[in-house]
Structures are given as structure tokens and as C-alpha cells.
Design a protein around this motif. Sequence first.
Motif, PDB file in Angstrom:
ATOM      1  N   ASN A   1       0.853  -1.185   0.000  1.00  0.00           N
ATOM      2  CA  ASN A   1       0.000   0.000   0.000  1.00  0.00           C
ATOM      3  C   ASN A   1       0.891   1.237   0.000  1.00  0.00           C
ATOM      4  O   ASN A   1       1.698   1.431   0.912  1.00  0.00           O
ATOM      5  CB  ASN A   1      -0.907   0.001   1.237  1.00  0.00           C
ATOM      6  CG  ASN A   1      -1.806   1.229   1.275  1.00  0.00           C
ATOM      7  OD1 ASN A   1      -2.241   1.716   0.239  1.00  0.00           O
ATOM      8  ND2 ASN A   1      -2.066   1.739   2.466  1.00  0.00           N
ATOM      9  N   GLU A   2       0.748   2.050  -1.035  1.00  0.00           N
ATOM     10  CA  GLU A   2       1.570   3.254  -1.139  1.00  0.00           C
ATOM     11  C   GLU A   2       0.698   4.482  -0.925  1.00  0.00           C
ATOM     12  O   GLU A   2      -0.319   4.671  -1.598  1.00  0.00           O
ATOM     13  CB  GLU A   2       2.260   3.314  -2.503  1.00  0.00           C
ATOM     14  CG  GLU A   2       3.276   4.433  -2.614  1.00  0.00           C
ATOM     15  CD  GLU A   2       4.151   4.323  -3.848  1.00  0.00           C
ATOM     16  OE1 GLU A   2       4.978   5.229  -4.081  1.00  0.00           O
ATOM     17  OE2 GLU A   2       4.013   3.322  -4.584  1.00  0.00           O
ATOM     18  N   TRP A   3       1.089   5.303   0.039  1.00  0.00           N
ATOM     19  CA  TRP A   3       0.326   6.510   0.374  1.00  0.00           C
ATOM     20  C   TRP A   3       1.296   7.628   0.710  1.00  0.00           C
ATOM     21  O   TRP A   3       2.147   7.473   1.567  1.00  0.00           O
ATOM     22  CB  TRP A   3      -0.615   6.230   1.549  1.00  0.00           C
ATOM     23  CG  TRP A   3      -1.420   7.416   1.984  1.00  0.00           C
ATOM     24  CD1 TRP A   3      -1.239   8.184   3.082  1.00  0.00           C
ATOM     25  CD2 TRP A   3      -2.551   7.968   1.295  1.00  0.00           C
ATOM     26  NE1 TRP A   3      -2.181   9.186   3.138  1.00  0.00           N
ATOM     27  CE2 TRP A   3      -3.008   9.078   2.057  1.00  0.00           C
ATOM     28  CE3 TRP A   3      -3.231   7.643   0.118  1.00  0.00           C
ATOM     29  CZ2 TRP A   3      -4.095   9.856   1.675  1.00  0.00           C
ATOM     30  CZ3 TRP A   3      -4.319   8.415  -0.256  1.00  0.00           C
ATOM     31  CH2 TRP A   3      -4.747   9.496   0.506  1.00  0.00           C
ATOM     32  N   ASN A   4       1.152   8.726  -0.042  1.00  0.00           N
ATOM     33  CA  ASN A   4       2.033   9.882   0.167  1.00  0.00           C
ATOM     34  C   ASN A   4       3.512   9.503   0.074  1.00  0.00           C
ATOM     35  O   ASN A   4       4.351   9.963   0.854  1.00  0.00           O
ATOM     36  CB  ASN A   4       1.757  10.536   1.523  1.00  0.00           C
ATOM     37  CG  ASN A   4       0.414  11.262   1.542  1.00  0.00           C
ATOM     38  OD1 ASN A   4      -0.088  11.667   0.486  1.00  0.00           O
ATOM     39  ND2 ASN A   4      -0.160  11.426   2.712  1.00  0.00           N
TER      40      ASN A   4
END
Length: 771
Positions: free
Chosen positions: A541-544
Motif C-alpha cells: 500500500n503506497e500513500w504519500n
Amino acid sequence: MLRSKMKWNFTYNEWNDSVSPVHGLTQLTQTLLHKRNIMEPDEIEKFLHPSLDNLHDPFLMSDMSKSVERVRRAIENKESILVFGDYDADGVSSTTVMVEALREAGAECDFYIPNRFTEGYGPNEEAFMFAGDTGYSVIITVDNGIAAAHEAEVAKQLGIDLIITDHHEVQEKLPDAYAIIHPKTSKDYPFDELAGVGVAFKFASALLGRFPKELLDLVVIGTIADLVPLQGENRILAHFGLQAISHSNRPGIEALRQVCGIDGHINEETIGFTIGPRLNAVGRLQDASPAVDLLLSSNVDEAIQLAEFINSLNQERQKIVADIAKEAEEMLASGEEVSDRVIIVAKEGWNPGVLGIVASKLVRKFDRPAIVLGIDKELGEAKGSARSIDAFDLFQNCMEVRDRFKHFGGHAQAAGMTLSVEQIDGLRKDLNRLADQKLSAEDYQQTLDIALTVDIENLSLKQVEEVNQLRPFGMGNPKPLFRVKHSPKEIRLIGSRKNHLKLQFQKENAKLEGVAFGMGELYPHISPHASLEVVGELGINEWNGKKNLQLMIKDMMINEWQLFDFRGSKHLEKNITIPDGEKFAAVTFHDAAQSPHQLPIYSHAELDGSEEFDGVLLLDLPNRLEDLAGLLKKQQPGKLYACYRLEDGAFLKTWPTRDHFKWFYGMLMKRKTFNLDREGDQLAARRGWDRSMVDFISQVFFELEFVKMEDGLITINSKPSQKDLQESVLYQERQYQLKIEQALYYSTFKELKDWLDSYMSPIEEEAVNGL
């Protein structure tokens, strides 16, 4: 205890599975390759790094040379060629591939896709007669035709050369066509699992005399959408096809990207859940030609208009599916239709174009093969689709009762059919008989094939990125499922309707986030610190700009008893949820009058283990720890709810020590008398004691005859007997009651769970006072 919804199939014995080390690969990836029977270095290299050089020569297929020669002759003679396609994503992409290849080769050609509602699947006599009248001398089918024995005869009579390219299951009789290009009828062709578009692509390669890489963006759509095994040639075509479609400048693909909001790389899930369903939607609701027009379009504005139209059809399709599925479920629930080993539901007015999707929904909900039919009252026919469970081969079983159908075709897990209304009951009877003969109770439970059990401290971003080299995932190369067993540090409800779960697992410095979509109803059935077992797909999960390990959870269970701590709660009705299908009992050690959810109340002596309960609620505290210990040993519930409250407990703010008793006695010796009623509160306040402790010490002294008490006045007994505090029955009872309260009420969750654990399994007798 929390039961899993599906059957967990562990496909391994040990973590390493005796895998020999391969340089540059983690043990996790090696194990996954080993399970796919990919063990030798050259096999591993071919799988992880597909090459177009490993595709087979298209001329190995039977009738390929003959078919190419016929098309070239048609081009020389300026004969018209008709491509006869199908209305699903595979058929639409197959049609586009064949038309583009023919046009590049110089052929005069057009395409025809039968209307699902008026013509049904595959070739039909009327369409062939229309082709003959229009001047077509060659018909090439794509993704259909292998069952068209009658239509092949019609083509012969009309003087049309019929070339069949197909991949569906071969039936008892092959059509007498000019040529049949089919992997399963080609004994010299090494791979027989191509999609319809894969066969069309092979024809295009042979016709053009080169590898037409510009068609790969179309090939990948049908290959993935039609759920063929992503092995061998399909893996190669899908691998390079995903690269091609991700960078395609084809106006139709760019328009689909725009209306679907697709940004960046296109993977197999994008095709399976976004592009494929939209192309399928056209043929499900009307003539599928706009889908082919979109893929063939060279005009950007035209492509955008077609894509927007197709997207709106997909939205309409979603609503129709939801409405029919709801009706079908209501029919099964009401008994209007029998829900037996094989579900068959039929109703007038149902759109036959979406019934395959409805059947899939019923299979997932009821774990049964499902046939969903739309009835045409005027024709007296029922037309629809079927989907199945792994253990029930639809094609083989329906072929055993082939005489029930007017038309039938498909695969092991999916099929389409037409039959007279009078045959529905007979078909239901026949298929239920076959299922009864061939299936066991376990066959009706969905299965999760678990690749490995992993420890979160052994996971890393590098490992998960390496596992992604096994993509594209799909049939024959499933996305691996991993089992994690760990107590979640945190679990909470998420989503606007609070119908999803988010979990945080942590061990030392290792962290893993778990997301369980649609499992919010399990939240009240998972106790704190429970040893939770979850199965899911590992991802990132990639966030910011920050990457975290994530597990998309498919199922979960708890294989040990659970403690739910509602001690002191006044809102049991609100806090406790009774799962459907589970049996609960409320237990009292005294005379508790109420229990939540109107559960039956039993005295602890009534529960002797002869009747099993999934959950037991403890409504009050026992007089003796032995009573609770005995109950637990006999009953062994999977869930135990501590629901008791304490209105007037023995637990004093300060339990009196011998020094407290000594000081109080010294005070009495000095004063000779003490008025408990008038001076008790003052003494407690001055000494910082609880008033109940003053009363308790006084009563113990009175029982031991150290003092006399009359109307609240305490006086010293001039000749007291020599007794120890432990000789006081009141002291002993209060001390034991305190021990009960300390163990069962004032203890921490962990302390209570540890104490109860000793009696939640049939073990040898232990001293219940050994707290």
C-alpha cells in the motif's frame, strides 16, 4: 472460537518445502515457484522473464496452412470475407484482431456479431443465409463455431467456405467445415489452452507472415477476461500484452482509460474488473458491435463517444444484475424455487444477457452450482447461463443430459444453454441426482488454496515486490494466498457504513496492515488479544510516497476459545451480538433474573456438558471458584462472556492487615468503649480508612469474642480467648470472597484469561485457589 467461512486447503507441509537455494531469489519466491512445478534454473528464468521467442509456430495448428491459403486466394480474387464473432470481451477482441489482420493483408472484409437476444450464441442459419445473399464467399468464426455442425452444412449448401477458429470444448461431432483451427483438435500443437483471441492472433501471425505486436493490446483483453489458464503461451501473451496496452495509443484503449479513470500501468486486475466488464456489458444489453467499433476506431472523438456510451451501458447492467439477483435470492428464500444441490431459478422477463453474472453471485452466496434462466413465454423457451463450484464440472455433467437442451456449450465452470420450459424440472432433477452421486458435503464449501504460512517478522517489501514477478496472476497461476497467525494490536471498523475491518499486526519492529472488505459484521465476535488466523493476498500500500506491507484478507478464524470482557457493563443488550446459527446460554450461580437477548438462563449445576453451546454468558460471580472451574471443564464453550457486575463487593479500598487490627484493638484498650454508629465515620476519615473496613474489623473482633457489641457500642471483653484472625468464619469468608473478586472481577483481562485458560481444556485437576 470463530469459524472460517471457507475451507482452507494448505498446499504445503513446511516453509522451505525442500527447495534448493537459487541465487538472487528469496526463499518465499522459490517456494511459490516450486509449487508451480517450476524448479530448474532455465524453467525459472522462462517463467519470471517471459520471451516472445518461446511462442509456438502457428502453422503447427491443424488446417492453418489451408486456411491462410484460402484467405490469400480470396484476396487475389477480391472475394468478400465475413468475420463471425461473439458478444463477450474475448469475442469482441478476437473479432477486432481478425478484422485488422485481414484488412492489413488486403482483404475485403466486415464483421458480424449475433444478437444475444434474438440469435443466441454462435453461428445460426439465418445469419449464414444473409451472408450468402450479401455476397460473402468466406466466413471466419472467432471464439465460436466448434459446435455449429448444422450451420456448417448450411454454409456448404450456400457455397460458402467456413473457417472455424475457436477454443471452446469440443463436442461429440465436429462440424464439416472447410477448415477448423482449434488447439484441442491439433495434435501437433503443444499448447491447447489459448483463448479465442489467442487463436485469432495465431491466424493473424500466419496470415501476415510476421509477429503482429501491434495487436498485443487486444490479445491481452480476451486472454485475461475469458479466464483461460495464464500458463505457457497465455502467460507470454498476457505479459507482453499488459505492457502493450499500458502504452497503447489505440484511440479505443485511450478512451476506455479516460472514462474508467485508469491512470498508470494496466495490470490483469484492471482488465478483469474494469475493462473486461465494460466490453462485456454491450453484448449483455444489446448488439455488441459498438464494442468492436470502439476497438477498431481510429478517430479520437468517435472513440470517446463510444467509450462513454459503453460505460453508461455498464452502469445499467450493474443495476439490472442487482435487481435480478435480489429476485432470485427471494425466490430461493421463499421456497418458490428449490435450493438443492444444484440451484436452478427461472423467471419470465429476466435479461438473458446478465444471467451469467447473476449465477456467479448465487454460487458465491450459496456455494452451489447455479443455473439462471430467462423465460420467453411466447417461444416456450428458457435461455440463460450457468456457473459452478470447483468440484462440479458443468460441461461434463450437462453433456450427460444433453438431450434436455436445444443448445448447449461452455466450459467446466461456465456454460450457456437454451431449453424448453417443460425441460426445466427434469433438468433440475437430473443435475441434482448427478451432484448427489458425485459430491460430498465438503465439496459445497468454497476453498482457499493457501500457499504458505508466514511470520510477519520474516516479511519485507523486497519479498512482496519479488512475488509480483509471478504476475500476471489468474487461472492456472493464482495470486498466492498467505496465512498469518497473530494477535492484532488494533482492530477497527472502517468505511462509511462501517462494514469493513482494518487490523494492525505488529511483532517487534515488523508491522503488517490487514484489510478485510465486507467483514465488518465479525467485529463484535473478535475478542481482544485473540490469536487470529487470517488468509489473504500480500501487497504493498503506497500513500504519500510511503510504502507499507498490506494483507487483503479473504477469510479469518480463531481456533481457540475467546473471552469477551463486559464486567460491570450496564449495556449488555447493545454490546453482545449473537451470531446467526450459534447456540448461546446464560448461566447464574445465584438467581440472576435477566439475560440479554432473552437467552435461556441455566443454573451452573444444570450445565453438565451434555448439551453443547457455542457461547456462555456468566451473569454473576460464583460463591466458590470450584463451581466456575467445574462448569468450564464440563462445558468448554468456544466463547465465554464475563457479564457480571458487582454492587456490594468484599473488595475494600484497603484490605485490613494485622497492623490495622492491632491498632484498632489498642485504641479500644485505651478508650474501653467505642460507639461505632456515631464515631465510625470520623475514625475512618481520620485514619484514611474506608468505613466498611472499620465495620469489618469490629465484626471480626465480635465473632472472636475479643469485644462485646450492643446497639453499636463496642466494649472490651475483660477475658478474651486466645484466637487467631484466621479462626473467624467472617474473616475467612470475606477473604475468600475477596479472592474471587480479585481473580474474576478486579483482575486485568490477561489475568482473567490466564486463570480461565486453566479450565477451558480437559486437563487434570488443579487447585483452584492457586491464583
